[in-house]
Design a protein around this motif. Sequence first.
Motif, PDB file in Angstrom:
ATOM      1  N   GLN A   1       0.823  -1.198   0.000  1.00 37.65           N
ATOM      2  CA  GLN A   1       0.000   0.000   0.000  1.00 37.65           C
ATOM      3  C   GLN A   1       0.862   1.256   0.000  1.00 37.65           C
ATOM      4  OE1 GLN A   1      -3.245  -0.179  -0.363  1.00 37.65           O
ATOM      5  NE2 GLN A   1      -3.235  -2.410  -0.267  1.00 37.65           N
ATOM      6  N   THR A   2       1.116   1.782  -1.185  1.00 39.50           N
ATOM      7  CA  THR A   2       1.869   3.022  -1.281  1.00 39.50           C
ATOM      8  C   THR A   2       1.476   3.753  -2.552  1.00 39.50           C
ATOM      9  OG1 THR A   2       4.084   3.990  -1.257  1.00 39.50           O
ATOM     10  CG2 THR A   2       3.814   1.969  -2.502  1.00 39.50           C
ATOM     11  N   GLU A   3       1.532   5.062  -2.497  1.00 36.57           N
ATOM     12  CA  GLU A   3       1.215   5.890  -3.651  1.00 36.57           C
ATOM     13  C   GLU A   3       2.396   6.794  -3.951  1.00 36.57           C
ATOM     14  OE1 GLU A   3      -1.429   5.550  -5.443  1.00 36.57           O
ATOM     15  OE2 GLU A   3      -2.390   4.080  -4.130  1.00 36.57           O
ATOM     16  N   ALA A   4       2.508   7.194  -5.197  1.00 35.75           N
ATOM     17  CA  ALA A   4       3.600   8.070  -5.602  1.00 35.75           C
ATOM     18  C   ALA A   4       3.449   9.437  -4.937  1.00 35.75           C
ATOM     19  CB  ALA A   4       3.612   8.222  -7.121  1.00 35.75           C
ATOM     20  N   ARG A   5       4.558   9.963  -4.411  1.00 36.63           N
ATOM     21  CA  ARG A   5       4.555  11.302  -3.835  1.00 36.63           C
ATOM     22  C   ARG A   5       4.803  12.306  -4.959  1.00 36.63           C
ATOM     23  NH1 ARG A   5       5.009  11.584   1.768  1.00 36.63           N
ATOM     24  NH2 ARG A   5       5.607  13.764   1.485  1.00 36.63           N
ATOM     25  N   THR A   6       3.823  13.167  -5.180  1.00 37.64           N
ATOM     26  CA  THR A   6       3.918  14.123  -6.277  1.00 37.64           C
ATOM     27  C   THR A   6       4.540  15.448  -5.854  1.00 37.64           C
ATOM     28  OG1 THR A   6       1.640  14.846  -5.798  1.00 37.64           O
ATOM     29  CG2 THR A   6       1.930  13.110  -7.443  1.00 37.64           C
ATOM     30  N   ASP A   7       4.691  15.679  -4.555  1.00 35.69           N
ATOM     31  CA  ASP A   7       5.307  16.922  -4.108  1.00 35.69           C
ATOM     32  C   ASP A   7       6.797  16.900  -4.439  1.00 35.69           C
ATOM     33  OD1 ASP A   7       5.155  14.797  -2.102  1.00 35.69           O
ATOM     34  OD2 ASP A   7       6.429  16.099  -0.876  1.00 35.69           O
ATOM     35  N   ARG A   8       7.317  18.018  -4.923  1.00 32.63           N
ATOM     36  CA  ARG A   8       8.712  18.084  -5.366  1.00 32.63           C
ATOM     37  C   ARG A   8       9.610  18.413  -4.177  1.00 32.63           C
ATOM     38  NH1 ARG A   8       9.302  15.269  -9.514  1.00 32.63           N
ATOM     39  NH2 ARG A   8      11.288  16.333  -9.891  1.00 32.63           N
ATOM     40  N   ALA A   9       9.867  17.435  -3.371  1.00 36.85           N
ATOM     41  CA  ALA A   9      10.697  17.625  -2.189  1.00 36.85           C
ATOM     42  C   ALA A   9      12.166  17.756  -2.586  1.00 36.85           C
ATOM     43  CB  ALA A   9      10.521  16.444  -1.234  1.00 36.85           C
ATOM     44  N   THR A  10      12.901  18.558  -1.843  1.00 44.14           N
ATOM     45  CA  THR A  10      14.328  18.691  -2.085  1.00 44.14           C
ATOM     46  C   THR A  10      15.052  17.444  -1.566  1.00 44.14           C
ATOM     47  OG1 THR A  10      14.755  19.741   0.052  1.00 44.14           O
ATOM     48  CG2 THR A  10      14.141  21.183  -1.787  1.00 44.14           C
ATOM     49  N   SER A  11      16.291  17.277  -1.975  1.00 47.35           N
ATOM     50  CA  SER A  11      17.072  16.132  -1.515  1.00 47.35           C
ATOM     51  C   SER A  11      17.229  16.156  -0.002  1.00 47.35           C
ATOM     52  CB  SER A  11      18.456  16.136  -2.187  1.00 47.35           C
ATOM     53  OG  SER A  11      18.351  15.950  -3.574  1.00 47.35           O
ATOM     54  N   LEU A  12      17.456  17.340   0.555  1.00 47.56           N
ATOM     55  CA  LEU A  12      17.616  17.460   2.010  1.00 47.56           C
ATOM     56  C   LEU A  12      16.328  17.081   2.725  1.00 47.56           C
ATOM     57  CD1 LEU A  12      19.448  18.235   4.333  1.00 47.56           C
ATOM     58  CD2 LEU A  12      18.661  20.608   4.094  1.00 47.56           C
ATOM     59  N   ALA A  13      15.200  17.482   2.165  1.00 45.08           N
ATOM     60  CA  ALA A  13      13.915  17.140   2.771  1.00 45.08           C
ATOM     61  C   ALA A  13      13.677  15.636   2.731  1.00 45.08           C
ATOM     62  CB  ALA A  13      12.782  17.872   2.045  1.00 45.08           C
ATOM     63  N   MET A  14      14.066  14.987   1.635  1.00 44.56           N
ATOM     64  CA  MET A  14      13.914  13.533   1.538  1.00 44.56           C
ATOM     65  C   MET A  14      14.812  12.810   2.545  1.00 44.56           C
ATOM     66  SD  MET A  14      13.347  12.680  -2.518  1.00 44.56           S
ATOM     67  CE  MET A  14      14.592  13.780  -3.210  1.00 44.56           C
TER      68      MET A  14
ATOM     69  N   HIS B   1      13.197  13.279   5.981  1.00 43.67           N
ATOM     70  CA  HIS B   1      11.969  12.494   6.104  1.00 43.67           C
ATOM     71  C   HIS B   1      12.290  11.018   6.326  1.00 43.67           C
ATOM     72  CE1 HIS B   1       7.658  11.720   4.407  1.00 43.67           C
ATOM     73  NE2 HIS B   1       7.806  11.322   5.648  1.00 43.67           N
ATOM     74  N   ALA B   2      13.204  10.479   5.510  1.00 42.99           N
ATOM     75  CA  ALA B   2      13.580   9.071   5.646  1.00 42.99           C
ATOM     76  C   ALA B   2      14.278   8.821   6.979  1.00 42.99           C
ATOM     77  CB  ALA B   2      14.490   8.660   4.486  1.00 42.99           C
ATOM     78  N   TRP B   3      15.077   9.769   7.432  1.00 39.84           N
ATOM     79  CA  TRP B   3      15.766   9.655   8.716  1.00 39.84           C
ATOM     80  C   TRP B   3      14.761   9.515   9.854  1.00 39.84           C
ATOM     81  CZ3 TRP B   3      20.105  13.573  10.503  1.00 39.84           C
ATOM     82  CH2 TRP B   3      20.631  13.131  11.714  1.00 39.84           C
ATOM     83  N   ILE B   4      13.774  10.413   9.875  1.00 39.73           N
ATOM     84  CA  ILE B   4      12.781  10.416  10.958  1.00 39.73           C
ATOM     85  C   ILE B   4      11.952   9.135  10.942  1.00 39.73           C
ATOM     86  CG2 ILE B   4      10.695  11.554  11.804  1.00 39.73           C
ATOM     87  CD1 ILE B   4      11.909  14.201  10.837  1.00 39.73           C
ATOM     88  N   VAL B   5      11.455   8.764   9.771  1.00 42.71           N
ATOM     89  CA  VAL B   5      10.609   7.573   9.673  1.00 42.71           C
ATOM     90  C   VAL B   5      11.376   6.322  10.100  1.00 42.71           C
ATOM     91  CG1 VAL B   5       9.418   6.038   8.052  1.00 42.71           C
ATOM     92  CG2 VAL B   5       9.089   8.511   7.903  1.00 42.71           C
ATOM     93  N   THR B   6      12.634   6.219   9.672  1.00 46.17           N
ATOM     94  CA  THR B   6      13.431   5.035  10.008  1.00 46.17           C
ATOM     95  C   THR B   6      13.800   4.999  11.484  1.00 46.17           C
ATOM     96  OG1 THR B   6      14.379   5.055   7.770  1.00 46.17           O
ATOM     97  CG2 THR B   6      15.506   3.718   9.434  1.00 46.17           C
ATOM     98  N   ALA B   7      14.225   6.128  12.020  1.00 49.20           N
ATOM     99  CA  ALA B   7      14.646   6.176  13.425  1.00 49.20           C
ATOM    100  C   ALA B   7      13.490   5.876  14.361  1.00 49.20           C
ATOM    101  CB  ALA B   7      15.242   7.547  13.740  1.00 49.20           C
ATOM    102  N   LEU B   8      12.279   6.277  13.970  1.00 48.92           N
ATOM    103  CA  LEU B   8      11.110   6.081  14.829  1.00 48.92           C
ATOM    104  C   LEU B   8      10.373   4.780  14.539  1.00 48.92           C
ATOM    105  CD1 LEU B   8       9.633   9.704  14.909  1.00 48.92           C
ATOM    106  CD2 LEU B   8      11.168   8.597  16.547  1.00 48.92           C
ATOM    107  N   ASN B   9      10.904   3.984  13.607  1.00 54.70           N
ATOM    108  CA  ASN B   9      10.270   2.708  13.278  1.00 54.70           C
ATOM    109  C   ASN B   9      10.587   1.686  14.372  1.00 54.70           C
ATOM    110  OD1 ASN B   9       9.194   0.424  12.143  1.00 54.70           O
ATOM    111  ND2 ASN B   9      10.701   0.260  10.499  1.00 54.70           N
TER     112      ASN B   9
END
Length: 205
Positions: free
Chosen positions: A98-111, A114-122
Amino acid sequence: MSIEAWLAFVAASTILVMIPGPTVLLVVSYALGQGWRAALPTAIGVALGDFTAVTLSLLGVGALLATSATLFTVLKLAGAAYLIWLGIKLWRAGGSLQTEARTDRATSLAMVAHAWIVTALNPKGITFFVAFMPQFIDPKGDVLTQMLILGATFLVIAFANALAYGFLAARAGAMARNPSAISLFNKIGGSLLIGAGVAAATVRT
């Protein structure tokens, strides 16, 4: 630590990080929406998040080992049971991603962030280290060195896995969400995790 124990850790870690969870879904969603350019930033964020989880987990495992050998043994058995539970859950997961494409144009730093927070809190990552890493640690050896080796090994595997998922989703998005392929992978991975759990409960390093 024997080379056999290290290779067993590599195999179990590879299976675990490949299981589609919050981290994998985030990487895939960015790759589906922004292409291959999202693969490296999200993989870096995953590695940073896992580094955070690894550090906290190793501190807890080290403290427990220093406190009580009995509790350490109990933790090892709990880790084996956790692996078996993960295997059963994965076997029954079917072929849904269950995943959908993210259409927002996030910067590399933002990505990365985001991945850091999601992974650390998993909680899956932290639980894995606290409950499963003791399976591969020999209390009679240099515990700190063993933990550092296992932690560094996991970070390399997690980074490579996230990068692979990102490129796969960017180049073959339909395949990355193919229900039949995902279902087959889940059943194979679940069987391997159950086998690893049984082995962890019966084999001593």
